[in-house]
Design an enzyme around this catalytic site. Sequence first.
Site, PDB file in Angstrom:
ATOM      1  N   HIS A  85      -6.393   8.508   7.868  1.00 47.00           N
ATOM      2  CA  HIS A  85      -5.241   7.884   7.204  1.00 47.00           C
ATOM      3  C   HIS A  85      -4.402   9.001   6.596  1.00 47.00           C
ATOM      4  O   HIS A  85      -4.363   9.178   5.376  1.00 47.00           O
ATOM      5  CB  HIS A  85      -5.701   6.900   6.124  1.00 47.00           C
ATOM      6  CG  HIS A  85      -6.375   5.675   6.654  1.00 47.00           C
ATOM      7  ND1 HIS A  85      -5.698   4.506   6.918  1.00 47.00           N
ATOM      8  CD2 HIS A  85      -7.668   5.450   6.991  1.00 47.00           C
ATOM      9  CE1 HIS A  85      -6.543   3.591   7.378  1.00 47.00           C
ATOM     10  NE2 HIS A  85      -7.751   4.144   7.434  1.00 47.00           N
ATOM     11  N   GLU A 236     -15.041  -4.476   6.575  1.00 49.10           N
ATOM     12  CA  GLU A 236     -15.268  -3.402   5.603  1.00 49.10           C
ATOM     13  C   GLU A 236     -15.679  -4.026   4.276  1.00 49.10           C
ATOM     14  O   GLU A 236     -14.969  -3.980   3.277  1.00 49.10           O
ATOM     15  CB  GLU A 236     -14.007  -2.544   5.440  1.00 49.10           C
ATOM     16  CG  GLU A 236     -14.266  -1.256   4.678  1.00 49.10           C
ATOM     17  CD  GLU A 236     -13.056  -0.349   4.615  1.00 49.10           C
ATOM     18  OE1 GLU A 236     -13.167   0.717   3.992  1.00 49.10           O
ATOM     19  OE2 GLU A 236     -12.008  -0.697   5.187  1.00 49.10           O
ATOM     20  N   ASP A 333     -11.921   9.229   8.080  1.00 51.14           N
ATOM     21  CA  ASP A 333     -11.268   8.161   7.337  1.00 51.14           C
ATOM     22  C   ASP A 333     -10.324   8.743   6.277  1.00 51.14           C
ATOM     23  O   ASP A 333      -9.534   9.605   6.565  1.00 51.14           O
ATOM     24  CB  ASP A 333     -12.319   7.234   6.732  1.00 51.14           C
ATOM     25  CG  ASP A 333     -11.786   5.822   6.492  1.00 51.14           C
ATOM     26  OD1 ASP A 333     -10.703   5.483   6.989  1.00 51.14           O
ATOM     27  OD2 ASP A 333     -12.477   5.036   5.815  1.00 51.14           O
ATOM     28  N   ASN A 334     -10.436   8.298   5.049  1.00 46.71           N
ATOM     29  CA  ASN A 334      -9.503   8.705   3.993  1.00 46.71           C
ATOM     30  C   ASN A 334      -9.887  10.060   3.407  1.00 46.71           C
ATOM     31  O   ASN A 334     -11.046  10.475   3.475  1.00 46.71           O
ATOM     32  CB  ASN A 334      -9.473   7.653   2.890  1.00 46.71           C
ATOM     33  CG  ASN A 334      -8.997   6.314   3.407  1.00 46.71           C
ATOM     34  OD1 ASN A 334      -9.704   5.634   4.147  1.00 46.71           O
ATOM     35  ND2 ASN A 334      -7.802   5.914   3.033  1.00 46.71           N
TER      36      ASN A 334
END
Length: 438
Positions: A85, A236, A333-334
Site C-alpha cells: 500500500h 481480514e 502489506d503496509n
Amino acid sequence: MIPTSGHYWLRNAQVPESLLVRSKQGRSRNWAAPVAQELLLVDIEIANGAIASIATAGVLSSYTAPSIDLRRGMVFPCFVDMHTHLDKGHIWERSPNPDGTFDSALQQVQQDSEQYWTAEDVYKRMEFGLKCSYAHGTKAIRTHVDSGGSLADVSLEVFQELQQQWHDRLILQAVCLVSLEEFLTPLGEKLADRMTEVSGILGGVAYMNPDLEAQIDRVFSLAKERKLNLDLHVDETGNPDSICLRYVAEAAIRHRFQGQIVCGHCCSLAVQPPEEAAKTIALVKRAKIGIVSLPMCNLYLQDRQPAQTPRWRGVTLLHELKQAGVPVAIAGDNCRDPFYAFGDHDALEVFSMSAKIAHLDRPYGDWCNAITATPADLMGLPTVGRIGVGLPADLVIFRARQYSELLSRSQHDRTVLRNGVAIDTALPDYAELDGCMK
C-alpha cells in the site's frame, strides 16, 4: 567486489534448489544434490547482463572470465512484493494509530487522506517506498491504491508517473481499492474503466453483508467484460463467521472466470472449524485462486485488545493451503502507517518474520518461493523471481551460508545485482520525508 566488466563468474554460491530453472537448451550442467537445507552449491556465469551458464561448484578446472568466490554465500533472485500500500506508506508520525486496532487504522487513514493527500504528498511517500524496495533487492511490486471518491484521480496519476520513471528498475502494478459495495454504483464501472486505462487490476475489500454475493458477481462481470485480473482483500478479521473467501471461490467457478484471481489476508480461515476451512480450501483450489498472506501486518492488528495479550497470530492457513496445491505468496502489506507501524519495504524481512510467525521451517523446503517465483507467477511475470540460464542476472547475494544465518542477522550488507551490475544499496534518508510530516 563485483567486477565492472560484463563477463564474470560467481563461484561457490548456495542457491535454493526450488529457485533454479533447468535450461531446456542444455547450457546448465547437471547439478549435484543439495548440500544442506535444499541449497545447491553452484558456479554462476554472468555475461552481458544475463546468466550465461550454471555449473556444480568445483567441476570446472578453469574459468573463462574473472571470478568471485562467494564462500558458500546464499544467492536469491530479486524479490517480488505483490501486496503493498505505497499510497498509505510513511504517515505514522502525522497519523499514528491510537490503539493499534483495525477500526482505528481505517479512521486514521481516512482523516489523513482528506487532510494531506495531494499529488506532491503521495508522490514523495510512494517514491520513498520504491527507493527502499529497490535498494533491498526487489524487482516487482504490486500496490493497492485507495480509490474512493477523488483519491483514484490523484493516486493513480502519481502511480503512472512513477511507473514510467522507474520502468527500467522496477515492474509496478496497481490495484484499485474500494469496498466492494462501490461496484454496485456508477463509480464501480468508472473505476473498472480507469483500471483498464492503466493496465491495472480490479480490486476491493470484501466483508460479510447481505449484498455480498451481488457485489462479488458484479466485480466478476466488470472484470470479465474488460479482461481484467482480480486482487481482493478478504476476511481480514478474526471472526470465524467471515467466509468471504468461499463466496469469491464459488463466484469464480460460477462465472468460469479465466483471469488470475488473488485473495489477500484470509485471516478468519485460521479460526474456523477444520472441516469448514477444508471445504473453502478445496473451492479455492478448484477456482485456481492464489493466496497472499501478510503476516507482519496481520500479527500487528489481529486479536488486539486493550491490556490483553493476543491469543493468535493473525495469519491464514499457509501450510494447509500450500499442501492442497494452492499457490501461496507472502508480502509486506503496509509500511509505517496506521495499519502497521513498522517495516522498511524489505522482502527479506517479510520472509524472516514470516518464517518465525508461521513456522516456515522444519523444513524450509521451497518457502523462499513465496517472495520470489510464486508471486511472480501470480503477477504474470514468468522470467522474474527465479535463477536460470538466459534470465536477467537480477540477484541478491548474501554473506549468510544457510537459513539460520540468513534469518538471524539483518543482511544489511547484501549485494544486489541488476542485469549483472551491482547497484547502490544505500537506503533513502528519512529526512526526505520531512516535508510530509506536518
